[in-house]
Structure formats: C-alpha cells, structure tokens
Design a protein around this motif. Structure first.
Motif, PDB file in Angstrom:
ATOM      1  N   LEU A   1       1.608   2.031   9.042  1.00  0.00           N
ATOM      2  CA  LEU A   1       1.177   3.030   9.898  1.00  0.00           C
ATOM      3  C   LEU A   1      -0.282   3.192   9.414  1.00  0.00           C
ATOM      4  CD1 LEU A   1       4.269   5.685   9.741  1.00  0.00           C
ATOM      5  CD2 LEU A   1       3.623   3.608  11.365  1.00  0.00           C
ATOM      6  N   GLN A   2      -0.986   4.219  10.327  1.00  0.00           N
ATOM      7  CA  GLN A   2      -2.400   4.414  10.162  1.00  0.00           C
ATOM      8  C   GLN A   2      -2.832   4.748   8.561  1.00  0.00           C
ATOM      9  OE1 GLN A   2      -4.274   7.001  12.803  1.00  0.00           O
ATOM     10  NE2 GLN A   2      -6.284   6.719  12.225  1.00  0.00           N
ATOM     11  N   ASP A   3      -1.894   5.700   8.006  1.00  0.00           N
ATOM     12  CA  ASP A   3      -2.334   6.173   6.571  1.00  0.00           C
ATOM     13  C   ASP A   3      -1.261   5.885   5.695  1.00  0.00           C
ATOM     14  OD1 ASP A   3      -0.210   7.580   7.681  1.00  0.00           O
ATOM     15  OD2 ASP A   3      -1.053   9.531   7.010  1.00  0.00           O
ATOM     16  N   LYS A   4      -0.131   5.001   6.041  1.00  0.00           N
ATOM     17  CA  LYS A   4       1.093   4.725   4.836  1.00  0.00           C
ATOM     18  C   LYS A   4       1.464   3.311   5.204  1.00  0.00           C
ATOM     19  CE  LYS A   4       3.189   8.603   5.968  1.00  0.00           C
ATOM     20  NZ  LYS A   4       2.493   9.068   7.225  1.00  0.00           N
TER      21      LYS A   4
ATOM     22  N   LEU B   1      -2.084   4.946   1.882  1.00  0.00           N
ATOM     23  CA  LEU B   1      -3.030   4.281   1.849  1.00  0.00           C
ATOM     24  C   LEU B   1      -4.317   4.966   1.517  1.00  0.00           C
ATOM     25  CD1 LEU B   1      -2.186   1.994   4.810  1.00  0.00           C
ATOM     26  CD2 LEU B   1      -1.760   1.613   2.262  1.00  0.00           C
ATOM     27  N   ASP B   2      -4.524   6.452   1.622  1.00  0.00           N
ATOM     28  CA  ASP B   2      -5.690   6.967   1.476  1.00  0.00           C
ATOM     29  C   ASP B   2      -5.881   6.599  -0.065  1.00  0.00           C
ATOM     30  OD1 ASP B   2      -7.660   8.969   1.621  1.00  0.00           O
ATOM     31  OD2 ASP B   2      -6.563  10.598   0.712  1.00  0.00           O
ATOM     32  N   GLY B   3      -7.369   6.163  -0.535  1.00  0.00           N
ATOM     33  CA  GLY B   3      -7.701   5.963  -1.936  1.00  0.00           C
ATOM     34  C   GLY B   3      -7.279   4.711  -2.601  1.00  0.00           C
ATOM     35  N   CYS B   4      -6.231   4.015  -1.610  1.00  0.00           N
ATOM     36  CA  CYS B   4      -5.545   2.710  -2.078  1.00  0.00           C
ATOM     37  C   CYS B   4      -6.678   1.607  -2.406  1.00  0.00           C
ATOM     38  CB  CYS B   4      -4.672   2.447  -1.243  1.00  0.00           C
ATOM     39  SG  CYS B   4      -3.326   1.472  -2.116  1.00  0.00           S
TER      40      CYS B   4
ATOM     41  N   ALA C   1      -2.826  -8.513   4.650  1.00  0.00           N
ATOM     42  CA  ALA C   1      -3.986  -7.930   3.758  1.00  0.00           C
ATOM     43  C   ALA C   1      -4.959  -7.394   4.924  1.00  0.00           C
ATOM     44  CB  ALA C   1      -4.249  -9.064   2.733  1.00  0.00           C
ATOM     45  N   LEU C   2      -5.383  -8.113   5.899  1.00  0.00           N
ATOM     46  CA  LEU C   2      -6.422  -7.707   6.589  1.00  0.00           C
ATOM     47  C   LEU C   2      -6.190  -6.643   7.258  1.00  0.00           C
ATOM     48  CD1 LEU C   2      -9.088  -8.479   8.074  1.00  0.00           C
ATOM     49  CD2 LEU C   2      -7.875  -9.696   9.869  1.00  0.00           C
ATOM     50  N   ASP C   3      -4.702  -6.545   7.848  1.00  0.00           N
ATOM     51  CA  ASP C   3      -4.241  -5.251   8.767  1.00  0.00           C
ATOM     52  C   ASP C   3      -4.151  -4.043   7.564  1.00  0.00           C
ATOM     53  OD1 ASP C   3      -4.353  -6.739  10.794  1.00  0.00           O
ATOM     54  OD2 ASP C   3      -2.176  -6.994  10.838  1.00  0.00           O
ATOM     55  N   ILE C   4      -3.741  -4.161   6.302  1.00  0.00           N
ATOM     56  CA  ILE C   4      -3.720  -3.155   5.541  1.00  0.00           C
ATOM     57  C   ILE C   4      -5.030  -2.593   5.055  1.00  0.00           C
ATOM     58  CG2 ILE C   4      -2.945  -2.316   3.204  1.00  0.00           C
ATOM     59  CD1 ILE C   4      -0.730  -4.454   3.306  1.00  0.00           C
ATOM     60  N   THR C   5      -6.057  -3.476   4.672  1.00  0.00           N
ATOM     61  CA  THR C   5      -7.410  -3.007   4.515  1.00  0.00           C
ATOM     62  C   THR C   5      -8.128  -2.240   5.577  1.00  0.00           C
ATOM     63  OG1 THR C   5      -7.717  -5.227   3.256  1.00  0.00           O
ATOM     64  CG2 THR C   5      -9.679  -4.104   3.924  1.00  0.00           C
TER      65      THR C   5
ATOM     66  N   HIS D   1      -9.334   1.706   5.577  1.00  0.00           N
ATOM     67  CA  HIS D   1     -10.554   2.026   6.070  1.00  0.00           C
ATOM     68  C   HIS D   1     -10.646   2.596   7.503  1.00  0.00           C
ATOM     69  CE1 HIS D   1     -12.273   0.451   2.487  1.00  0.00           C
ATOM     70  NE2 HIS D   1     -12.056  -0.806   2.957  1.00  0.00           N
ATOM     71  N   ALA D   2      -9.391   2.857   8.026  1.00  0.00           N
ATOM     72  CA  ALA D   2      -9.382   3.558   9.458  1.00  0.00           C
ATOM     73  C   ALA D   2     -10.302   4.446   9.856  1.00  0.00           C
ATOM     74  CB  ALA D   2      -7.924   3.780   9.866  1.00  0.00           C
ATOM     75  N   GLY D   3     -10.650   5.331   8.804  1.00  0.00           N
ATOM     76  CA  GLY D   3     -11.559   6.508   8.941  1.00  0.00           C
ATOM     77  C   GLY D   3     -12.975   6.089   9.286  1.00  0.00           C
TER      78      GLY D   3
END
Length: 339
Positions: A15-18, A39-42, A82-86, A90-92
């Motif tokens: 998801l966008q944040d997790k 994922l925030d700060g991950c 890895a690309l999608d998680i990265t 950085h979605a914001g």
C-alpha cells in the motif's frame, strides 16, 4: 520472521504507506493480514548480502530499528519489489520518485571512482567479492564469481544503484580487461555484437579476474587516464593501423570509440593490459579520408591505402589505415558526429 529467525511463505500487499503480509492456507491467503511493515522512515537494502546462501533478499529497517528480511523468487522479482517499495517510501516526495525511475535506466560512473579502484575493492580479502570454485559442463574453475554475484556486489558497495547500471559497469570492467569470462555460458555471450549483451547478469555465467589484473593492482606504475574518458558509451571498436608520432612506423592498434564524453583510445593488442596506450578527445577534431593516389605529406613508410586523418584541436595529426574503403567510411561516419 523478525522475532524467531525462521523463513515462511507470506502473501504481500504493498500500500502507499505500509506493506501488509498474509498467511497462506490451502493455496489461498487468509482474509486478515498477519502483520504489517510501516514504510514511513523505513530504509531499504537491496541486494542484501547478510545471508550468504540467500542472494535474493530485500532488507527493510523500520524507524524503530526492526529488521525485516524478504526473500523473492528471482532477481527480476526482487528488483521490481525493491523499486516499488522505494517508491512507496518516497511517495510524499515526487521529485525523489522521478529521480529513482530516471536512475533505473541511466548510467554515469562517478567521476571520483576509477575502474582500477573498483577492482582493488573487489580484491579485498574482507569486503571484496567472494571467489568460489564452480563446475560447468564437467570443467572445474577456481577463483571465479558469477555474473549475478558481481552485479549484487557492485550495488551493495554503492558503485551502482540498479542492475542496469551494474551490468554496464561490469561490461566496462570486462572491456578494459580487468575481468574475463570463463566457461561456455559467459564466453558464448561475448560473441554478441552489442556490448550491453556481452556481460550476463546470470548465476550460471562465470567470470574471473584477468591474469594481469591482480598484478596491476599492486603496481604503482599506472598510466593515468581520467576515468571520465573511459566511462563513455562504446560506439565502435576494431583493429586499425596507426602511424607513430616519433618513428613514423605503422602498428596495429585496437581502437575504441566512445561517446559522452567523446574520446578515441587505442590499445596494444600484443599486451594483456587493460590500459590504453594513447587516446584523445574528439571535441573540435577534424576527420577526413585521404586520397589513395600517392602518399600524402606527413605520411611515411608502408602505406597500403584506405587512409584517413584526424586533426585534434591542438593541431596533432593522426594518420590511420583501415582494411578497406568501406571500413574507412564506417569509421569516419562514426567519428564525425562526435567532433
């Protein structure tokens, strides 16, 4: 597991944040997630080389310093996740996401890093690439490494940010004779005309250090070329005959034409060295064919025809012979757009 260090199959949903993960029962995922990774700060590490026998890992470290290790089924799947998680991390920050996708398909060797330095790091007994014995088609090879292992090592040591970059860099190491293919799989690939297809990001393709490479590591007598000269895209290469500047004798040289930056280097094919014996920038140069009816001024010795001349912006004249008029025309056509 991040508590009990065992490995279990899980179904992941990004998801966008997790990142949610589910248990699988009877071939189907359960309706409720087993857990989540915020994922925030991950931070993400890919490839993660902490487990020697598990080369397909992604490591996620949360801002609470919890480590998660995710193992994929293939390198392609690992790099895609890895690309999608990265991107989600950085979605914001849309600028960072754009930069991430730009880096995925571009390559520029860091100006302060030389190929020689990379090989020195590769040979380090502690942090260098691991050399192993490998068996291929009944032949046993000592002190080798696989193509995919080198790609992983280049990324994990921050010499490249994507597999595309790492393959390009590995191709440069092979082109400049720092490493060489061994075994049928990797040797067969060198027959491709496209340089980008000659190095294989493959766990069955074997490579080793060139015989002269390790010797040159300890030698301080290094002919220095700015690494940016050798980092350009190879446009054309082949054997030509060049007239020397001092003795005016003719010698066969292997020429390599590069773009961005535009340079023409030449190598002595009788020596097993990765360094050019000469080269020059093509910016501001003039290139032209020379007539075959008579020997032009400035040319001495045994001239077979098919000559062309390159004049640098510093007014240095290079006289070169091709094997045919067609080959001469091809070289001139390749050089002219880079001047």
């Amino acid at each position: 597991g991040h508590i009990v260090r065992n490995w279990k199959v899980r179904w992941f949903v990004l998801l966008q944040d997790k990142l949610l993960y589910y248990k699988i029962e009877g071939g189907k995922k359960e309706p409720s997630p087993k857990g989540r990774i915020l994922l925030d700060g991950c931070t993400i590490t890919c490839p993660c080389l902490e487990y020697e026998n598990r080369p397909l890992l992604i490591k996620l470290k949360t801002k609470t310093n919890t480590d998660y290790f995710l193992e994929c089924c293939s390198r392609e799947e690992r790099d895609s996740w890895a690309l999608d998680i990265t991107g989600a991390i950085h979605a914001g920050h849309p600028v960072q996401v754009q930069e991430l996708h730009r880096m995925k398909n571009s390559f520029k060797l860091l100006e302060n890093i030389s190929l020689h330095h990379i090989v020195e790091r590769m040979c380090d007994s502690t942090t260098g690439i691991k050399l192993t014995r490998n068996l291929e088609q009944g032949n046993r090879y000592k002190e080798t490494f696989t193509g995919s292992a080198l790609v992983d090592w280049l990324i994990s040591n921050s010499f490249a940010v994507s597999r595309f970059e790492a393959v390009t860099l590995a191709s440069m190491l092979m082109e400049e004779n720092f490493i060489k293919p061994v075994g049928a799989r990797s040797t067969e690939a060198t027959r491709y005309s496209d340089l980008s297809e000659q190095f294989l990001d493959d766990s069955t393709a074997l490579y080793m250090f060139a015989e002269t490479s390790k010797k040159n590591i300890s030698s301080k007598e290094e002919l220095q070329f700015n690494i940016s000269e050798l980092s350009g895209t190879i446009v054309k290469q082949g054997f030509l005959v060049k007239q020397g500047h001092k003795r005016k004798n003719w010698k066969v040289r292997r020429f390599v034409l590069r773009a961005d930056p535009a340079f023409l280097h030449y190598y002595d094919p009788t020596k097993e060295e990765h360094r050019p014996v000469g080269g020059f920038s093509l910016r501001g140069c003039l290139v032209s064919a020379l007539e075959d009816n008579g020997v032009p001024a400035g040319v001495k010795g045994n001239v077979q025809g098919n000559l062309f001349k390159i004049i640098t912006k510093n007014d240095i004249h290079y006289y070169i012979q091709a094997s045919s008029k067609a080959e001469r025309a091809q070289w001139i056509e390749a050089i002219k757009p880079l001047t």
